[in-house]
Design a protein around this motif. Sequence first.
Motif, PDB file in Angstrom:
ATOM      1  N   ALA A   1       9.737 -25.296  48.450  1.00  0.00           N
ATOM      2  CA  ALA A   1      10.644 -24.199  48.102  1.00  0.00           C
ATOM      3  C   ALA A   1      12.075 -24.735  48.033  1.00  0.00           C
ATOM      4  O   ALA A   1      12.459 -25.607  48.817  1.00  0.00           O
TER       5      ALA A   1
ATOM      6  N   SER B   1      13.963 -24.181  51.284  1.00  0.00           N
ATOM      7  CA  SER B   1      13.163 -24.349  52.509  1.00  0.00           C
ATOM      8  C   SER B   1      13.997 -24.900  53.659  1.00  0.00           C
ATOM      9  O   SER B   1      13.822 -24.495  54.814  1.00  0.00           O
TER      10      SER B   1
ATOM     11  N   SER C   1       2.938 -24.457  49.902  1.00  0.00           N
ATOM     12  CA  SER C   1       3.424 -23.713  48.734  1.00  0.00           C
ATOM     13  C   SER C   1       2.294 -22.987  48.010  1.00  0.00           C
ATOM     14  O   SER C   1       2.532 -22.026  47.288  1.00  0.00           O
TER      15      SER C   1
END
Length: 195
Positions: free
Chosen positions: A41, A44, A93
């Motif tokens: 991400a 993240s 993910s």
Amino acid sequence: MLSSGCAPLLLTGGWTIAALLEGPAYDPVTQTISVLAAYGAQGSWVMTGALLALGVCHLLTAWGLRSAALAGRVALGGGGVTALVVALLPAPSSGGSLRHGSVAAVGFALLAVWPLLAADRGGAAAPWALRPVASLAATALMCVGAAWFLIEMQHQGAAGVAERLVTSVQSLWPFVVVASCLRHSAKEEPAPPGA
């Protein structure tokens, strides 16, 4: 006061910034906070940092909140530890993870029961946020929020909204308790002679 006050700010700031970094592909209504901290991400690192800081805040608050019953302080500290572990075990993910989800569930549970476990059975002599009725109401609200989150997860509904609501309440309640304790102790201090 500082650690309990920073907790909700760090959490909401973390998910807000991480969502902005993720861009329009992220839907805060349907997707959870864990998606923001997942491997790969864009934000993240922000969400992971926010979860780590949240865990430290809960640990510091639990350590310093001497007015609360020991069982509640232990549960709040345990919630802090689970926030640290959740940050260190991000979801992949591709979707959910049993390890991540299990640790998050334990954290939700500990943070939901800590108000009730922290209650002072002294009645009206206790700070209002540590009285049994207020503590029960906080725990009930967190349990209802967690149940709503689970329902939304099963139906692919507004899981993101439900999770944000319950985690907001869970991160804000320690601040409410600390403020209540400080206000209570200020009322109890005798006025200096000649005041």
